[in-house]
Write an enzyme that holds these catalytic residues in place. Structure first.
Site, PDB file in Angstrom:
ATOM      1  N   GLY A 276     -26.461  34.542 -30.547  1.00 47.43           N
ATOM      2  CA  GLY A 276     -26.791  35.906 -30.984  1.00 47.43           C
ATOM      3  C   GLY A 276     -27.428  36.856 -30.297  1.00 47.43           C
ATOM      4  O   GLY A 276     -27.996  37.927 -30.614  1.00 47.43           O
ATOM      5  N   GLU A 318     -25.880  29.471 -27.220  1.00 48.87           N
ATOM      6  CA  GLU A 318     -24.632  29.367 -27.653  1.00 48.87           C
ATOM      7  C   GLU A 318     -23.988  30.965 -27.703  1.00 48.87           C
ATOM      8  O   GLU A 318     -23.867  31.562 -28.691  1.00 48.87           O
ATOM      9  CB  GLU A 318     -23.992  28.815 -29.065  1.00 48.87           C
ATOM     10  CG  GLU A 318     -24.080  27.300 -29.063  1.00 48.87           C
ATOM     11  CD  GLU A 318     -24.010  26.710 -30.500  1.00 48.87           C
ATOM     12  OE1 GLU A 318     -23.879  27.533 -31.411  1.00 48.87           O
ATOM     13  OE2 GLU A 318     -24.106  25.475 -30.665  1.00 48.87           O
ATOM     14  N   ARG A 321     -20.933  36.855 -27.867  1.00 46.41           N
ATOM     15  CA  ARG A 321     -21.087  38.369 -27.732  1.00 46.41           C
ATOM     16  C   ARG A 321     -21.647  38.906 -26.558  1.00 46.41           C
ATOM     17  O   ARG A 321     -21.089  39.574 -25.765  1.00 46.41           O
ATOM     18  CB  ARG A 321     -21.927  38.935 -28.740  1.00 46.41           C
ATOM     19  CG  ARG A 321     -21.870  40.608 -28.893  1.00 46.41           C
ATOM     20  CD  ARG A 321     -23.007  40.941 -29.675  1.00 46.41           C
ATOM     21  NE  ARG A 321     -23.292  40.240 -31.063  1.00 46.41           N
ATOM     22  CZ  ARG A 321     -22.622  40.525 -32.184  1.00 46.41           C
ATOM     23  NH1 ARG A 321     -22.184  41.818 -32.336  1.00 46.41           N
ATOM     24  NH2 ARG A 321     -22.825  39.896 -33.283  1.00 46.41           N
ATOM     25  N   ARG A 362     -15.254  45.261 -37.743  1.00 50.35           N
ATOM     26  CA  ARG A 362     -16.718  45.253 -37.844  1.00 50.35           C
ATOM     27  C   ARG A 362     -17.501  46.669 -38.698  1.00 50.35           C
ATOM     28  O   ARG A 362     -18.279  46.320 -39.321  1.00 50.35           O
ATOM     29  CB  ARG A 362     -17.362  45.095 -36.539  1.00 50.35           C
ATOM     30  CG  ARG A 362     -16.958  43.811 -35.846  1.00 50.35           C
ATOM     31  CD  ARG A 362     -17.863  43.353 -34.787  1.00 50.35           C
ATOM     32  NE  ARG A 362     -19.125  43.230 -34.919  1.00 50.35           N
ATOM     33  CZ  ARG A 362     -20.178  44.088 -34.538  1.00 50.35           C
ATOM     34  NH1 ARG A 362     -19.843  45.503 -33.923  1.00 50.35           N
ATOM     35  NH2 ARG A 362     -21.270  44.082 -34.667  1.00 50.35           N
ATOM     36  N   CYS A 393      -4.701  52.361 -45.445  1.00 55.02           N
ATOM     37  CA  CYS A 393      -4.773  52.887 -46.730  1.00 55.02           C
ATOM     38  C   CYS A 393      -6.258  52.585 -47.208  1.00 55.02           C
ATOM     39  O   CYS A 393      -6.433  52.006 -48.224  1.00 55.02           O
ATOM     40  CB  CYS A 393      -3.823  52.619 -47.395  1.00 55.02           C
ATOM     41  SG  CYS A 393      -2.056  52.812 -46.927  1.00 55.02           S
ATOM     42  N   GLU A 394      -7.253  52.945 -46.468  1.00 53.90           N
ATOM     43  CA  GLU A 394      -8.579  52.711 -46.919  1.00 53.90           C
ATOM     44  C   GLU A 394      -9.498  53.940 -46.369  1.00 53.90           C
ATOM     45  O   GLU A 394      -9.497  54.193 -45.278  1.00 53.90           O
ATOM     46  CB  GLU A 394      -9.362  51.155 -46.198  1.00 53.90           C
ATOM     47  CG  GLU A 394      -8.384  50.194 -46.776  1.00 53.90           C
ATOM     48  CD  GLU A 394      -8.954  49.723 -48.004  1.00 53.90           C
ATOM     49  OE1 GLU A 394      -9.714  49.945 -48.835  1.00 53.90           O
ATOM     50  OE2 GLU A 394      -8.026  48.800 -48.673  1.00 53.90           O
ATOM     51  N   TYR A 423     -15.579  39.935 -31.382  1.00 50.82           N
ATOM     52  CA  TYR A 423     -15.270  40.170 -32.847  1.00 50.82           C
ATOM     53  C   TYR A 423     -14.555  41.151 -33.242  1.00 50.82           C
ATOM     54  O   TYR A 423     -14.629  41.719 -34.248  1.00 50.82           O
ATOM     55  CB  TYR A 423     -16.616  40.278 -33.612  1.00 50.82           C
ATOM     56  CG  TYR A 423     -17.640  38.785 -33.534  1.00 50.82           C
ATOM     57  CD1 TYR A 423     -17.386  37.732 -33.797  1.00 50.82           C
ATOM     58  CD2 TYR A 423     -18.681  39.212 -32.545  1.00 50.82           C
ATOM     59  CE1 TYR A 423     -18.347  36.782 -33.655  1.00 50.82           C
ATOM     60  CE2 TYR A 423     -19.612  38.017 -32.421  1.00 50.82           C
ATOM     61  CZ  TYR A 423     -19.207  36.846 -32.867  1.00 50.82           C
ATOM     62  OH  TYR A 423     -20.041  35.644 -32.514  1.00 50.82           O
TER      63      TYR A 423
END
Length: 476
Positions: A276, A318, A321, A362, A393-394, A423
């Site tokens: 993270g 781990e 990113r 994201r 279409c959002e 991501y």
């Protein structure tokens, strides 16, 4: 309330730049620069060449940058643990971005691989990764996935529920030779929640992953009763996009307390503290240098072990990113530009591009902030407040919520969004039947395709009702 509905008209951190062409170094690959004509180049390859050869939208991944980050993270944690006489293993978190080429890059730089599904495991194996250096995660691993992992010799499986312990024990007993056992870690929730530079410590967890600290000892005791399983340690993940070491230190204190208790029943050689680690997405993000993170986290574990008079375990991490995020840049072509009056004293340019939430979910999912620059040229026009939006279409189909771009941004311009290596491809979809873009690796002046882009024919090929005689030429 959706992420898009909760946005301020202009984020407090966003300041109009003196030069809307300048590249903020922290969010771009080290190789990114503008050539003598003002066009962006990444890995020694110009964006005009990339558009001509591969089209847009296009994920661009700087291979030397990925390799350098993988090497730097491994070296930082190896050095930090070495000072205490223990070892570190760094797993590349495949969920950030996974392809066979990326697996080959990170494993050649000394990293192990963390996967979370049978599909990710298949990619890692297809790339030639050593199964003994693969860790398998997931809160609902299927029987088939567990069987595959045990059969190929996956080095560790992180168990997530009592049902999985029994299921895995039975599978390992059936598939392994007498006397062999499958290595497992137990995922626990430390009650520490970290995000960016803040963290919150609580006594209880209400989430789908892992076991409560208070339940973990009983789970470990049960694993130790099953001959086909070998308990090797605890695993914990406290959040994503984390700056600083405070959250990790608090989590370490709780985990080492449990670790000490478990030592009374047998060896516990490994403690996996997850990842993270944050990166810069905008000019105001200030991620913690990896050396500082490594030193701070390892020192926190050493301190907690020393207080309790127990030996320090080997550590595992781990990051995903932090290795691949900054190495990625997404290229789009501008389709339309229109000014929109937001209030009496505020207007913004809506810059529509040929991608959107199907290639970067994201911003819509989390309200994530990104940066953008015109990539095909520079401009002397004044900076104008802009919002880069996609073609879907959002109303929440936002690529870059707020940015200052030259006021003369126009259809046909190439737009580059940095820090998209993590991501984005891994969360991509076919919403509105839009094909997923290709992925191109760049470095040392060369570009090569590493993931083929989809076509409309690919989408139709999955539709069993489509008549192939009427779909010819749909990729034109």
């Amino acid at each position: 309330m959706s992420a898009s509905e909760n946005r301020a008209p202009v984020p407090e951190w966003l300041v109009a730049p003196d030069d809307a062409n300048a590249l903020v170094a922290a969010v771009w690959p080290a190789s990114a620069h503008r050539d003598d004509h003002g066009a962006l180049s990444i890995g020694g390859v110009g964006v005009a060449e990339l558009r001509e050869r591969f089209g847009t939208p296009l994920y661009v991944l700087d291979e030397p940058e990925v390799r350098a980050r993988a090497r730097a993270v491994r070296e930082a944690f190896t050095a930090a643990t070495g000072r205490h006489g223990v070892q570190a293993r760094v797993y590349y978190a495949g969920k950030a971005f996974l392809s066979t080429e990326v697996v080959r890059w990170v494993t050649s730089e000394g990293l192990a691989v963390d996967v979370a599904t049978g599909g990710e495991l298949a990619i890692a194996l297809a790339a030639g990764a050593d199964p003994a250096r693969i860790g398998l995660h997931g809160n609902n691993k299927s029987v088939a996935e567990l069987e595959q992992a045990v059969s190929v010799g996956v080095g560790s499986i992180i168990v997530d529920s009592p049902i999985e312990v029994e299921r895995l024990g039975a599978i390992a007993e059936r598939l392994l030779r007498s006397g062999e056992a499958q290595n497992v870690l137990v995922r626990v929730n430390s009650g520490v929640h970290a995000e960016t530079h803040d963290f919150l410590a609580t006594a209880h967890e209400d989430q789908k992953f892992g076991f409560a600290l208070s339940d973990a000892a009983a789970v470990v005791a049960r694993i130790r009763e099953i001959p086909s399983l070998r308990f090797i340690g605890l695993h914990c993940h406290i959040g994503s996009q984390i700056f600083g070491t405070a959250g990790f230190a608090e989590s370490a204190a709780r985990l080492v307390e449990l670790h000490a208790e478990l030592l009374e029943g047998g060896d516990v050689p490994v403690l996996n503290l997850g990842g993270g680690f944050g990166i810069a997405y905008t000019s105001v993000d200030d991620p913690t240098p990896i050396e500082e993170l490594a030193d701070g986290i390892v020192e926190a574990v050493a301190r907690e072990c020393d207080v309790r008079g127990i030996p320090m375990p080997n550590l595992a991490f781990e990051p995903g990113r932090a290795i691949v995020g900054r190495a990625g840049v997404t290229l789009y072509e501008v389709g339309t530009v229109k000014p929109v009056r937001v209030s009496d004293d505020l207007s913004r340019l809506y810059v529509s591009v040929d991608g959107g939430m199907s290639d970067n979910a994201r911003p819509a999912l989390y309200g994530a902030q990104y940066s953008a620059r015109i990539a095909s040229r520079t401009s002397d026009a004044v900076p104008a407040l802009a919002r880069v939006v996609g073609r879907h279409c959002e109303s929440g189909d936002i690529v870059v919520d707020a940015e200052y771009l030259p006021a003369d941004v126009t259809p046909g311009d190439l737009l580059a969004v940095p820090a998209t290596g993590a991501y984005c491809y891994s969360l991509a979809s076919n919403y509105n039947a839009v094909p997923r873009p290709p992925v191109v690796a760049v470095g040392e002046g060369r570009a090569r395709l590493i993931v083929r882009g989809e076509t409309i024919s690919d989408i139709l090929a999955r539709d069993v009702g489509a008549d192939p005689t009427t779909t010819e030429g749909t990729d034109d």
